[in-house]
Design an enzyme around this catalytic site. Structure first.
Site, PDB file in Angstrom:
ATOM      1  N   SER A  57      19.349   6.700  12.869  1.00 12.50           N
ATOM      2  CA  SER A  57      20.071   6.503  14.122  1.00 12.50           C
ATOM      3  C   SER A  57      21.565   6.347  13.859  1.00 12.50           C
ATOM      4  O   SER A  57      22.192   7.211  13.271  1.00 12.50           O
ATOM      5  CB  SER A  57      19.474   5.317  14.873  1.00 12.50           C
ATOM      6  OG  SER A  57      19.945   5.262  16.195  1.00 12.50           O
TER       7      SER A  57
ATOM      8  N   ASP B 139      14.748   9.211  18.170  1.00 14.27           N
ATOM      9  CA  ASP B 139      15.364   8.301  17.204  1.00 14.27           C
ATOM     10  C   ASP B 139      14.405   7.946  16.066  1.00 14.27           C
ATOM     11  O   ASP B 139      13.251   7.585  16.295  1.00 14.27           O
ATOM     12  CB  ASP B 139      15.759   7.025  17.968  1.00 14.27           C
ATOM     13  CG  ASP B 139      16.670   6.114  17.187  1.00 14.27           C
ATOM     14  OD1 ASP B 139      16.418   5.896  15.991  1.00 14.27           O
ATOM     15  OD2 ASP B 139      17.628   5.607  17.787  1.00 14.27           O
TER      16      ASP B 139
END
Length: 345
Positions: free
Chosen positions: A50, A195
């Site tokens: 991320s 993510d």
């Protein structure tokens, strides 16, 4: 391959590892007397999830003038968040209203984030990054982890290569915050990704497993891992309150707990592994142990909170200054006082 840098996910809290990276690079330059020293020259392998994936790609993005050297300093990477965070996490008009009452699936349009990623990375490809790395994501159709590997992109070509801007968009597509990233490989194959924090908010364990795929000439005693986190949350949730809350409003809380659990689990196993190997000091983790002075949501990116995050990181750096000095000294010892000019893997 000996030194590994792992950077956690955490949205705007990426400012915290960003501050640590800037401090590390400043101290490396001061102690070596080399004002052109970069983080990328002192680590052999990188892992990011991320916001940590974006930081990793910034550190490893090749210079236009010399593709064997980094384009951005650690402080340049930090500035992406400081300068653009409020705009990345900006919700306007009806979308903001509907998000607040739970009528839309994501809070933010990814348009500005995608523009920033394009501005920074242009058409740089995963295979162009100057050191081996992994960046995590999750394929929602195949229901499996998707790990972007720089080495595989170099070896297998367009079928496994991607634009770095798309890699960053995918690894940071946090559920409820941004929409699913529908990206394509250079060969045109479609990947619907979320993510990587879904399974590896702290990617240090993934990095350890990845490098152990290498030939057996790398012994565990040769591995040194620096893991940078985005802060230990002390926030608790009331079970009665969650039970009485509509499902759409519970999702962010569940996501927060899931990502925290993933982080804590990876850290626990890494400590156990390195303790078992008899080298507990070869795994070092740096992150604030208390986030009470800041808003800890992934999208708490107003200028005031950004300043609070920077102050929190600065305080941690001051408190762990001796540890950071040891890290810097070890990196210089492992790589020599003057690293080679060519950092291409």
């Amino acid at each position: 391959m000996k030194t590994i840098l792992s950077i956690d996910g955490g949205g705007i809290k990426g400012i915290i590892p960003g501050m640590v990276l800037a401090e590390l690079e400043d101290r490396l330059r001061k102690k070596t007397g080399n004002n052109n020293a970069y983080i990328a020259q002192y680590f052999d392998f990188f892992a990011g999830t991320s916001t940590g994936g974006i930081l990793t790609c910034l550190l490893l993005c090749p210079s236009k003038e010399d593709p064997t050297k980094p384009r951005f300093s650690a402080r340049d990477a930090l500035n992406l968040y400081v300068e653009n965070g409020p705009k990345i996490f900006e919700s306007k008009g009806f979308k903001k209203v509907f998000a607040d009452i739970g009528w839309v699936t994501e809070r933010y349009d990814a348009e500005f984030l995608e523009k920033i990623l394009l501005d920074y990375f242009e058409d740089v490809k995963l295979s162009d990054l100057i050191k081996p790395c992994i960046i995590t994501a999750y394929n929602i159709e195949l229901r499996k982890a998707h790990i972007f590997r720089q080495k595989v992109a170099k070896e297998r070509g367009d079928s496994r290569d991607f634009y770095v801007r798309d890699v960053c968009r995918a690894t940071s597509a946090a559920p409820t915050y941004f929409s699913v990233a529908e990206i394509h490989s250079i060969a045109g194959v479609r990947y619907p990704l979320l993510d990587g924090g879904i399974f590896a908010t702290n990617p240090s364990l993934s990095a350890f497993v990845e490098i152990k795929k290498e030939p057996d000439d790398l012994f565990p005693n040769d591995i040194h891992i620096l893991s940078l986190g985005t802060g230990v949350s002390k926030q608790s949730y009331d079970s009665d309150e969650l039970r009485d809350t509509k499902a759409l409003f519970v999702v962010p809380a569940l996501l927060d707990m899931m990502m925290s659990a993933s982080t804590e689990t990876s850290h626990f196993y890494m400590k156990q592994i390195f303790s078992f190997l008899g080298i507990p000091d070869h795994y070092i983790r740096l992150e604030p142990q208390n986030l009470q002075s800041v808003q800890e949501k992934l999208d708490a990116a107003d200028p005031k909170n950004i300043q609070k995050l920077m102050a929190l990181a600065d305080r941690m750096i001051s408190q762990r200054s001796n540890v950071i000095d040891v890290i810097v000294d070890n990196l210089i010892k492992l790589k020599g006082p003057k690293v080679v000019d060519n950092v291409k893997s």
